[in-house]
Design an enzyme around this catalytic site. Structure first.
Site, PDB file in Angstrom:
ATOM      1  N   THR A  60       0.857  -1.178   0.000  1.00  0.00           N
ATOM      2  CA  THR A  60       0.000   0.000   0.000  1.00  0.00           C
ATOM      3  C   THR A  60       0.893   1.228   0.000  1.00  0.00           C
ATOM      4  O   THR A  60       1.595   1.501   0.975  1.00  0.00           O
ATOM      5  CB  THR A  60      -0.930   0.011   1.223  1.00  0.00           C
ATOM      6  N   LYS A  94      -7.573   1.504  -2.752  1.00  0.00           N
ATOM      7  CA  LYS A  94      -7.202   1.102  -1.389  1.00  0.00           C
ATOM      8  C   LYS A  94      -7.407   2.274  -0.422  1.00  0.00           C
ATOM      9  O   LYS A  94      -7.824   2.072   0.722  1.00  0.00           O
ATOM     10  CB  LYS A  94      -5.746   0.631  -1.349  1.00  0.00           C
ATOM     11  N   LYS A 154      -0.292   5.302   8.315  1.00  0.00           N
ATOM     12  CA  LYS A 154       0.395   5.462   7.033  1.00  0.00           C
ATOM     13  C   LYS A 154      -0.611   5.525   5.899  1.00  0.00           C
ATOM     14  O   LYS A 154      -0.536   6.398   5.021  1.00  0.00           O
ATOM     15  CB  LYS A 154       1.363   4.296   6.805  1.00  0.00           C
TER      16      LYS A 154
END
Length: 296
Positions: A105, A180, A248
């Site tokens: 990711t 995502k 994050k």
């Protein structure tokens, strides 16, 4: 053709053998492919090879040399750039026509950059972040959202079936990563609502098991409620996807929103709440620990 099996058995490299990458690479071995792994900590790569019967390499380039497909699942943008474009990076060793699939990711920016670099080198490239956590990786039941050209997706999709329950080609390069971000934005809001609901039930001296029975079959139901309500009520927060990683991911989404003009007030607020959880020393607990910042 059985699920998880491609038409032919290929030489595959997998970069990153952590809690996600290790099981995913293992499923590729079980599907009959010859898999060589690289991990920054060599002992982890050796342990993976001992467990699954594959090979371990000393560098991303050594793992990727001669491979038909190269997969990565590392930490962040900088890690991904290092293992692909850095000294001994995979891109410099990959043969023309090979496909690179990134399950990390990361930002949509680096996904698009890698697609451009791959195209210039005669390679195919797919940004393919996953959802489903450690259990999904171990059970071969991940959901994968992909950004790629049609040709790149066609090359990668049969291989990804080895560890996926759902694979969706969203659009061109970067579309997997931005999807995502959509996933994490949605989860953040749901977890905050679930945390507040649980604390409200506890403050009302309700039996939380009976509350769950009453509300989990209706409009309030969600994956988070079905899988985390009971554990949150018991103060259990050891389920793989850490607060540090969620921060994050939310940071990536907030950065992308500054580019595309989207407004994310709830995601920004929940990101601040997760910062409080980190500040309390709980950054390695899973994301459902968001509830700990609310008093009982």
């Amino acid at each position: 053709m059985d699920r998880g099996m491609s038409e032919e058995k290929l030489r595959i490299a997998f970069i990153g053998t952590g809690i996600m990458g290790g099981p995913m690479a293992g499923h590729l071995v079980k599907a009959g492919h010859a898999v060589t792994v690289y991990n920054r900590t060599r002992a982890k790569a050796d342990a993976w090879a001992a467990d699954y019967g594959g090979q371990a390499a000393d560098s991303p380039a050594a793992a990727a040399a001669g491979a038909d497909a190269v997969f990565a699942c590392v930490g962040n943008d900088d890690d991904l750039a290092a293992v692909t474009l850095g000294d001994d990076g995979a891109f410099g060793a990959m043969k023309s026509g090979a496909v690179f699939v990134d399950h990390t990711t990361v930002s949509a920016r680096i996904a698009r950059r890698l697609a451009e670099e791959a195209d210039a080198r005669g390679l195919l490239c797919v940004d393919a972040p996953v959802s489903g956590g450690q259990a999904g990786a171990q059970n071969g039941a991940l959901s994968i959202m992909c950004g790629a050209s049609d040709a790149a997706f066609a090359a990668a999709e049969p291989l990804m079936r080895a560890y996926a329950a759902r694979i969706v080609h969203i659009g061109g390069p970067g579309a997997g990563q931005t999807t995502k971000m959509v996933n994490q934005i949605a989860i953040a809001g749901v977890l905050q609502g679930l945390s507040e609901a649980l604390r409200f039930a506890q403050a009302s001296d309700l039996d939380t098991d009976k509350v769950f029975e009453a509300v989990s079959g209706g409009a309030a139901a969600s994956w988070q409620m079905l899988n985390r309500w009971g554990t949150m009520a018991k103060d259990e927060y050891d389920f793989g996807f850490a607060v540090d990683w969620m921060r994050k991911d939310l940071g990536l989404a907030l950065d992308e929103a500054r580019v595309n003009g989207a407004t994310l007030p709830v995601a920004a607020l929940v990101d601040q709440f997760y910062a409080e959880v980190q500040g309390a020393g709980c950054g390695r607990l899973d994301t459902s620990s968001l509830v700990t910042r609310l008093p009982k």
